[in-house]
Design a protein around this motif. Structure first.
Motif, mmCIF file in Angstrom:
data_model
loop_
_atom_site.group_PDB
_atom_site.id
_atom_site.type_symbol
_atom_site.label_atom_id
_atom_site.label_comp_id
_atom_site.label_asym_id
_atom_site.label_seq_id
_atom_site.Cartn_x
_atom_site.Cartn_y
_atom_site.Cartn_z
ATOM 1 N N UNK A 274 25.350 2.948 -29.444
ATOM 2 C CA UNK A 274 24.287 2.845 -30.280
ATOM 3 C C UNK A 274 25.077 1.716 -32.097
ATOM 4 N N UNK A 275 26.294 2.076 -31.685
ATOM 5 C CA UNK A 275 26.841 1.173 -32.781
ATOM 6 C C UNK A 275 27.585 -0.282 -32.145
ATOM 7 N N UNK A 276 27.880 -0.575 -31.747
ATOM 8 C CA UNK A 276 29.386 -1.269 -31.417
ATOM 9 C C UNK A 276 28.994 -2.149 -30.128
ATOM 10 N N UNK A 277 28.645 -1.298 -28.860
ATOM 11 C CA UNK A 277 28.671 -0.690 -26.975
ATOM 12 C C UNK A 277 27.305 -2.124 -26.785
ATOM 13 N N UNK A 278 27.652 -3.436 -26.050
ATOM 14 C CA UNK A 278 26.923 -3.826 -25.367
ATOM 15 C C UNK A 278 28.432 -4.501 -24.017
ATOM 16 N N UNK A 279 27.272 -4.842 -23.150
ATOM 17 C CA UNK A 279 27.890 -5.745 -22.361
ATOM 18 C C UNK A 279 27.268 -7.667 -21.847
ATOM 19 N N UNK A 280 27.856 -8.806 -22.262
ATOM 20 C CA UNK A 280 27.300 -9.829 -22.207
ATOM 21 C C UNK A 280 28.226 -10.285 -21.393
ATOM 22 N N UNK A 281 27.916 -11.316 -20.677
ATOM 23 C CA UNK A 281 27.844 -12.598 -20.289
ATOM 24 C C UNK A 281 28.905 -13.884 -20.512
ATOM 25 N N UNK B 108 19.528 -4.709 -33.342
ATOM 26 C CA UNK B 108 19.578 -3.225 -32.718
ATOM 27 C C UNK B 108 20.572 -2.486 -31.388
ATOM 28 N N UNK B 109 21.640 -2.454 -31.910
ATOM 29 C CA UNK B 109 22.266 -1.418 -30.553
ATOM 30 C C UNK B 109 21.774 -0.667 -29.862
ATOM 31 N N UNK B 110 21.705 -0.361 -28.441
ATOM 32 C CA UNK B 110 20.924 0.842 -27.553
ATOM 33 C C UNK B 110 21.763 1.741 -27.764
ATOM 34 N N UNK B 111 21.131 3.187 -27.961
ATOM 35 C CA UNK B 111 21.522 4.206 -27.754
ATOM 36 C C UNK B 111 21.593 4.986 -26.879
ATOM 37 N N UNK C 176 22.742 -10.354 -21.260
ATOM 38 C CA UNK C 176 23.292 -9.347 -22.008
ATOM 39 C C UNK C 176 22.529 -7.493 -21.871
ATOM 40 N N UNK C 177 23.662 -6.292 -22.189
ATOM 41 C CA UNK C 177 22.961 -4.803 -21.399
ATOM 42 C C UNK C 177 22.849 -4.654 -22.630
ATOM 43 N N UNK C 178 21.650 -4.195 -23.705
ATOM 44 C CA UNK C 178 21.975 -3.583 -24.535
ATOM 45 C C UNK C 178 22.126 -3.913 -26.032
ATOM 46 N N UNK C 179 21.919 -5.082 -25.813
ATOM 47 C CA UNK C 179 22.237 -5.686 -27.015
ATOM 48 C C UNK C 179 21.214 -7.020 -27.170
ATOM 49 N N UNK C 180 20.631 -7.811 -28.140
ATOM 50 C CA UNK C 180 20.234 -9.147 -27.847
ATOM 51 C C UNK C 180 21.785 -10.337 -27.744
#
Length: 186
Positions: free
Chosen positions: A16-23, A150-153, A138-142
């Motif tokens: 919920x802070x700064x985690x995401x996955x992006x290609x 807003x990152x996913x928590x 992306x997973x968890x973020x725009x």
């Protein structure tokens, strides 16, 4: 990857802070999904807030997320938005199977499924199409560049992107095949 918070294999845990996955690049273009598509995943929230959080996103053009009301949302937004919202709000610490199907073409039918149940569709007056530009996933973020929002928590598992609109029978098989495993885990 197995999350510390989950016993589900291959579950991604977002803080919920700064985690995401992006290609860097996304091979999904209009030509590949012009005949329809399905975005599918399992998700569990640790927190929800009064902000939109994206779960699976293709450059803000095609995504499944939760909006600020909060309701699950399946959105196509490229040359006109078409939106499907869930009938009820998600709650924290509960796994959900989400699937958004789009029949393709101009004004194609769009349905959001939550745990195998079709939800109410709203704002279908527009006729979006997906452009031919390769876009990041992306997973968890725009998934725009740079990533924003807003990152996913919470946790995401079993993300699937299909180049056709799956029918309810297929989605029920996917849901039923894992429902017991996900609903036993907190």
């Amino acid at each position: 990857y197995m999350s510390r918070k989950s016993l589900i294999p291959y579950c991604l845990d977002f803080d919920g802070t700064d985690d995401y996955v992006r290609t860097v690049n996304n091979p999904i273009t209009e030509a590949q999904i012009a005949g329809g598509c399905t975005l599918e995943c399992w998700v569990k929230f640790d927190t929800l807030g009064a902000v939109t959080r994206l779960i699976v996103d293709i450059a803000a053009r095609l995504y499944i997320g939760v909006d600020n009301t909060p309701k699950f949302k399946f959105n196509i937004n490229d040359g006109g938005a078409q939106i499907a919202l869930s009938d009820s709000s998600p709650v924290i610490n509960t796994w959900y199977h989400l699937a958004g199907t789009w029949a393709g073409g101009t004004g194609g039918a769009m349905i959001l499924y939550v745990n195998g149940v079709a939800q109410t569709t709203t704002d279908t007056a527009n006729s979006p199409t997906i452009d031919a530009v390769a876009r990041p996933l992306a997973l968890g973020l725009l998934g725009v560049d740079p990533p924003s929002g807003s990152p996913l928590d919470g946790q995401i598992a079993q993300v699937r992107i299909w180049n056709k609109a799956l029918n309810v029978a297929d989605l029920l098989i996917h849901y039923a095949g894992w429902a017991d495993k996900y609903q036993q885990i907190f």
